[in-house]
Motif scaffolding. Structure first.
Motif, PDB file in Angstrom:
ATOM      1  N   GLU A 209       0.827  -1.209   0.000  1.00  0.00           N
ATOM      2  CA  GLU A 209       0.000   0.000   0.000  1.00  0.00           C
ATOM      3  C   GLU A 209       0.863   1.261   0.000  1.00  0.00           C
ATOM      4  O   GLU A 209       0.515   2.262  -0.651  1.00  0.00           O
ATOM      5  CB  GLU A 209      -0.929  -0.006   1.208  1.00  0.00           C
ATOM      6  CG  GLU A 209      -1.990  -1.100   1.181  1.00  0.00           C
ATOM      7  CD  GLU A 209      -1.473  -2.451   1.681  1.00  0.00           C
ATOM      8  OE1 GLU A 209      -0.246  -2.563   1.964  1.00  0.00           O
ATOM      9  OE2 GLU A 209      -2.287  -3.383   1.791  1.00  0.00           O
TER      10      GLU A 209
ATOM     11  N   ALA B 141       2.081   1.789  -3.420  1.00  0.00           N
ATOM     12  CA  ALA B 141       1.018   2.399  -4.223  1.00  0.00           C
ATOM     13  C   ALA B 141       0.923   3.891  -3.930  1.00  0.00           C
ATOM     14  O   ALA B 141       0.714   4.714  -4.848  1.00  0.00           O
ATOM     15  CB  ALA B 141      -0.316   1.708  -3.940  1.00  0.00           C
TER      16      ALA B 141
ATOM     17  N   ARG C  75       3.718   5.680  -5.696  1.00  0.00           N
ATOM     18  CA  ARG C  75       3.440   5.827  -7.133  1.00  0.00           C
ATOM     19  C   ARG C  75       2.357   6.878  -7.370  1.00  0.00           C
ATOM     20  O   ARG C  75       2.389   7.561  -8.406  1.00  0.00           O
ATOM     21  CB  ARG C  75       3.062   4.466  -7.719  1.00  0.00           C
ATOM     22  CG  ARG C  75       4.258   3.519  -7.765  1.00  0.00           C
ATOM     23  CD  ARG C  75       3.916   2.099  -8.159  1.00  0.00           C
ATOM     24  NE  ARG C  75       5.139   1.306  -8.253  1.00  0.00           N
ATOM     25  CZ  ARG C  75       5.167  -0.021  -8.386  1.00  0.00           C
ATOM     26  NH1 ARG C  75       4.027  -0.710  -8.453  1.00  0.00           N
ATOM     27  NH2 ARG C  75       6.332  -0.658  -8.466  1.00  0.00           N
ATOM     28  N   HIS C  76       1.443   7.013  -6.430  1.00  0.00           N
ATOM     29  CA  HIS C  76       0.458   8.092  -6.519  1.00  0.00           C
ATOM     30  C   HIS C  76       1.157   9.447  -6.391  1.00  0.00           C
ATOM     31  O   HIS C  76       0.848  10.384  -7.144  1.00  0.00           O
ATOM     32  CB  HIS C  76      -0.586   7.925  -5.421  1.00  0.00           C
ATOM     33  CG  HIS C  76      -1.620   8.998  -5.404  1.00  0.00           C
ATOM     34  ND1 HIS C  76      -2.578   9.139  -6.384  1.00  0.00           N
ATOM     35  CD2 HIS C  76      -1.853  10.003  -4.506  1.00  0.00           C
ATOM     36  CE1 HIS C  76      -3.355  10.179  -6.117  1.00  0.00           C
ATOM     37  NE2 HIS C  76      -2.942  10.720  -4.982  1.00  0.00           N
TER      38      HIS C  76
END
Length: 285
Positions: A41, A44, A47-48
């Motif tokens: 998470e 993620a 990467r956001h």
């Protein structure tokens, strides 16, 4: 409002808006001793951040960064810590290797390796310490030799390698000149980890987690062009990397440590532990 204040307000507002929804539960996750927490998470989230232009803020714009000034970088790391945002998973690539390649890499190396760092698509670890050398980088024994094709073959062992088990690449200081000693004859190589000849063994710490690893190289290979600087010039490049490691990003850690201390003090006062004279004497006024 100064440009630094505007920058600070921008990142503060962005964090307030985006550390919500699917990312709301990541606040405070992944700190020291908890590096395993919600790793997928947090990746993620990283990467956001990349998609929104908030990774590698201090890098020059031509390499995918924001070209943020030193003061703006300080503001970024302070606000990130104050927002209780999750621990970063791309720190070694973003703060150590990336600036090293900007300073010493070839145009081809920058084109190949910098974009995946900005996008958090490739994670890196640092191959410096060794069992018989500790942090005495000039005493490394890992060696690298050229093969018939001119590529490098690496043999040796590294230890205390942070997040090697989650990384795709390692920058390795190896001895490339037989018979050399101390800081002479070292080279700085970029080595892929997903290959035969590389074994990664996590080290279980007192926390029960395994941020650190042993990494064994037994004839591991990397291409001829994956050397940063000239052969034998690894000491100079490695020292530059250490300089980047001790840069502005460590300020955010200090802010985070202060927040942890304040939280602990608040809990001691809430649950009555602060009433113990021995504990009270150790608390600030």
């Amino acid at each position: 409002m100064s440009s630094v204040e505007e920058f600070r307000a921008e990142i503060r507002g962005w964090l307030a808006t985006h550390l919500t929804g699917e990312f709301a539960g990541l606040r405070g996750r992944g700190g020291p001793g908890r590096e395993h927490e919600a790793f997928a998470e947090r990746l993620a989230w990283e990467r956001h951040m990349a998609a929104e232009g908030w990774t590698c803020v201090g890098w020059p714009k031509e390499y995918g960064g924001r070209g943020a000034s030193l003061e703006e970088q300080v503001a970024f790391h302070e606000e990130y810590a104050l927002a209780d945002a999750p621990a970063r998973v791309n720190h070694i690539g973003e703060q150590l290797l990336g600036p090293t390649l900007v300073a010493f890499g070839t145009p081809e190396q920058r084109a190949r390796f910098l974009p995946p760092i900005v996008a958090a698509e490739e994670l890196w670890c640092q191959g410096y310490s060794e069992p018989d050398a500790g942090s005495d980088l000039a005493n490394v024994r890992t060696r690298a030799e050229r093969d018939d094709a001119g590529d490098w073959t690496v043999t040796g062992q590294k230890i205390w390698t942070s997040l090697a088990h989650a990384s795709q690449w390692c920058f390795v200081v190896a001895r490339t000149e037989p018979g050399s000693s101390r800081h002479h004859g070292l080279s700085y190589l970029l080595v892929p980890l997903d290959q035969p000849g590389v074994e990664i063994r996590p080290i279980t710490q007192l926390t029960g987690t395994s941020e650190f690893n042993e990494v064994f190289f037994d004839g591991a290979r990397t291409r001829a062009e994956n050397i940063v600087g000239a052969p034998g010039d690894g000491w100079r490049v490695a020292m530059a990397t250490l300089g980047f490691e001790r840069g502005v990003s460590t300020l955010g850690q200090q802010v985070g440590f202060r927040r942890e201390l304040e939280t602990l003090i608040e809990e001691a006062r809430r649950n009555g532990a602060a009433g113990d004279p021995l504990i009270r004497d150790r608390l600030p006024p």
